[in-house]
Write an enzyme that holds these catalytic residues in place. Sequence first.
Site, short mmCIF file in Angstrom:
data_model
loop_
_atom_site.label_atom_id
_atom_site.label_comp_id
_atom_site.label_asym_id
_atom_site.label_seq_id
_atom_site.Cartn_x
_atom_site.Cartn_y
_atom_site.Cartn_z
N GLU A 27 -23.13 4.20 0.07
CA GLU A 27 -23.47 2.81 0.37
C GLU A 27 -22.28 1.90 0.06
O GLU A 27 -22.03 0.92 0.78
CB GLU A 27 -24.69 2.38 -0.44
CG GLU A 27 -25.96 3.14 -0.10
CD GLU A 27 -26.40 2.94 1.33
OE1 GLU A 27 -26.07 1.90 1.93
OE2 GLU A 27 -27.06 3.85 1.88
N CYS A 44 0.85 -1.19 0.00
CA CYS A 44 0.00 0.00 0.00
C CYS A 44 0.89 1.25 0.00
O CYS A 44 1.29 1.75 1.05
CB CYS A 44 -0.93 0.00 1.21
SG CYS A 44 -2.12 1.36 1.21
#
Length: 427
Positions: free
Chosen positions: A397, A90
């Site tokens: 969402e 990452c």
Amino acid sequence: MIICANKMEYPLRSQCQAMVNSEKERVSLLLVKALMGRGSVDAVSQQMASHPQYLESFLRAQHYILHMDGPLPLPCRHYIAIMAAARHHCNYLVYLHSAQFLRLGGDPVWLQGLEAAPPRLRLLDHINKVLAHQPWLTACSHIKTLLKSGEPCWSLAELVQAVVILAHCHSLCSFVFGCNADSDLAPLGKSPNGTPPTFCPFDAANGNPGVPQSERRTRPRSEDSSGDVVCLKSRLHRSQEERDKMHTLQQSDVEEEEEMIYLADPSRFITDPDFYYQEFTRRDDDHFQVFRVQDYSWEDHGFSLVNRLYSDIGHLLDERFRSVSALSSQHSPDLKRAIWNYIHCVLGIRYDDYDYGEVNQLLQRDLKPYIKALACFPDPTKTSACPLSWVPLKPSERIHVNLLVMEARLQAELLYALRAITQYMIA
């Protein structure tokens, strides 16, 4: 019963407007903390801002872990975070924590690679690797090795804080890749005084105002940010310019190759790169036995242990778990529970009182591999594409699902590590 629309219209409208304004103010205040800390809002905070009640608990816990009182020195905390983020390649998190490591006075030589770090930090490499990829392998013997007598040994309090940092950053990698925040990283040039940039894009939680104007970056505003934030940012920008005039150089010039160390390849902090996630299966070996929540749970065991050994962190972590589960969403409670339990299942944790048939019934076919990829091997080269079933969903969402993945994984890693520590303590 008949309701008169005329009587209800204005009170209801006023009540709804007040709720909307309150929510916008909450988002604005949270993002202002980020603006004051570093001149722009980092990608992670922008994404989480669509759920301000969760963002608040996240920033509070992260600030406590990385900046508040604790047994580990501040630079060491960020180096541990670098080690954790590197396991999943990452770049985003490796970069952020490298910059903060240097800002806090960390030795730049350590950023040349794991072999340049002190022996005590190198001892964490094995448990970092196991928790990141196969947490069910975490054993009492790993804890004993770290706590054994000798010069590079760890204290129990230090180890607990280190484990919390590792689990926090591993799970945050899942969120970063799930929201594509890793692609938001842009290379930075040299500072005018010849030193590496010293701001921390995670200063959204620490309220640090001492960020030089030359070290700011501009990012596009997220679709969830309000226009009011832009005005606040403008005022803060002007105020920061005044402070910059008073800012004096505090660091001597360094060689160009030294000042770019913070952009080191994450692979420099990885040993045994072939160690990665493998399918958890039931085996006779004790290391692979299913972890049953009825025998060791967060509520009954993990919370009290971590809170006793690392004061108050249990409450902050518990607030995160409760906050993400309480988020208002179009997703049903049954679906959220299915996502949580599915992630725990692929990591070897099972609930005896749960019908796992619901997972197949509630999770669409293309959603399961995506969730599993984020939870088990969040890596830009391995993570599945965004499911087609997500297309009609609002961004908030989708972010909600990514938050569930992150928090479920965080709790799973903590359960394995804390159970091993408990076994060591009672042995």
